[in-house]
Design an enzyme around this catalytic site. Structure first.
Site, PDB file in Angstrom:
ATOM      1  N   LYS A  83       0.837  -1.169  -0.063  1.00  8.38           N
ATOM      2  CA  LYS A  83       0.013   0.071   0.093  1.00  8.38           C
ATOM      3  C   LYS A  83       0.906   1.193   0.123  1.00  8.38           C
ATOM      4  O   LYS A  83       1.821   1.372   1.067  1.00  8.38           O
ATOM      5  CB  LYS A  83      -0.718  -0.113   1.224  1.00  8.38           C
ATOM      6  CG  LYS A  83      -2.198   0.615   1.099  1.00  8.38           C
ATOM      7  CD  LYS A  83      -3.061   0.084   2.460  1.00  8.38           C
ATOM      8  CE  LYS A  83      -4.284   0.774   2.341  1.00  8.38           C
ATOM      9  NZ  LYS A  83      -4.917   0.599   3.817  1.00  8.38           N
TER      10      LYS A  83
HETATM   11  C1  E4P Z   1      -8.355   1.539   3.963  1.00  6.77           C
HETATM   12  O1  E4P Z   1      -7.707   0.756   3.196  1.00  6.77           O
HETATM   13  C2  E4P Z   1      -8.033   2.158   5.084  1.00  6.77           C
HETATM   14  O2  E4P Z   1      -7.314   1.380   5.736  1.00  6.77           O
HETATM   15  C3  E4P Z   1      -9.424   2.519   5.963  1.00  6.77           C
HETATM   16  O3  E4P Z   1     -10.564   2.325   5.139  1.00  6.77           O
HETATM   17  C4  E4P Z   1      -9.396   3.899   6.602  1.00  6.77           C
HETATM   18  O4  E4P Z   1     -10.596   4.139   7.311  1.00  6.77           O
HETATM   19  P1  E4P Z   1     -10.753   5.063   8.101  1.00  6.77           P
HETATM   20  O5  E4P Z   1     -11.209   6.420   7.605  1.00  6.77           O
HETATM   21  O6  E4P Z   1     -11.941   4.593   9.185  1.00  6.77           O
HETATM   22  O7  E4P Z   1      -9.500   5.303   9.128  1.00  6.77           O
END
Ligand code: E4P
Length: 221
Positions: A83
């Protein structure tokens, strides 16, 4: 649509994975920081539990650093997806990492143009964060709709992975507009299973069964 869990908690992953409803996992530095143990060990354990894609995020913000981290992370297990943040250096890294054969999930996508660039750079997954857009008064799902349209218009190979999901309605809407994947906290996946009429219906079936058993028993006596 594929359903991913957005957590680094192995207990919760195992619990839901037993039900055959988990296609993959996404983690991020915030989620990993909540869990005890080393990052690599956590990622390895998740990769062993879940056969599908497991996203592990780099924390470097420069090209060389991201590349080095990607090499390290991709060596943990074949189902690791690296990522990378949606920043200019991240796009450069996406191109290089994906060329080397490792799949990249471009994260922190908040506009359709960012998503288009991520796909162009070679991302296998584009992660729009819809809950965070909703939080600032923008309709997060509109971004998903745009990305799905762009994906379809040009036959992009990048999958639209909807992140920052806050409730089951987000999952349903993402499915209706044609997103490839929804990643959600375990609590949201659990809520998706629930319906008060299911509980009431089951209670009535079991009560009726018990009553009938008693009646039949009294007739035989
Ligand atoms: C996605 O890959 C992220 O890890 C995640 O969905 C972030 O979500 P949040 O806004 O609840 O932290």
């Amino acid at each position: 649509m594929k359903l991913f869990l957005d957590t680094a908690n192995l207990v919760q992953i195992k619990k839901l994975n037993q039900m055959g409803i988990v296609d993959g996992v996404t983690t991020n530095p915030t989620l990993v920081a909540k869990e005890p143990g080393e990052f690599e060990d956590i990622v390895l354990a998740i990769c062993k539990e879940v056969r599908g894609d497991v996203s592990a995020e780099v924390v470097s913000t420069d090209f060389e650093g991201m590349l080095a981290e990607a090499k390290h992370l991709s060596a943990i297990a074949p189902n690791v997806v690296v990522k990378v943040p949606m920043i200019p250096e991240g796009l450069r890294a996406t191109k290089a990492i994906s060329k080397s054969g490792t799949r990249v999930n471009v994260t922190l996508v908040f506009s359709a143009n960012q998503g288009l660039l991520a796909a162009k750079a070679g991302a296998s997954f584009i992660s729009p964060f819809i809950g965070r857009l909703d939080d600032i008064g923008q309709r997060g799902m509109e971004l998903v709709e745009d990305l799905v349209k762009i994906r379809d218009n040009y036959g992009l190979k990048a999958e639209v992975l909807v992140g920052s999901i806050r409730h089951p309605q987000h999952v349903l809407e993402a499915a209706k507009v044609g997103a490839d994947i929804a990643t959600m906290p375990p609590e949201v996946m659990e809520k998706m299973m629930q319906h008060p009429l299911t509980d009431a219906g089951l209670k009535r079936f079991l009560d009726d069964w018990e009553k009938a058993k008693k009646t039949k028993a009294s007739i035989t006596v």
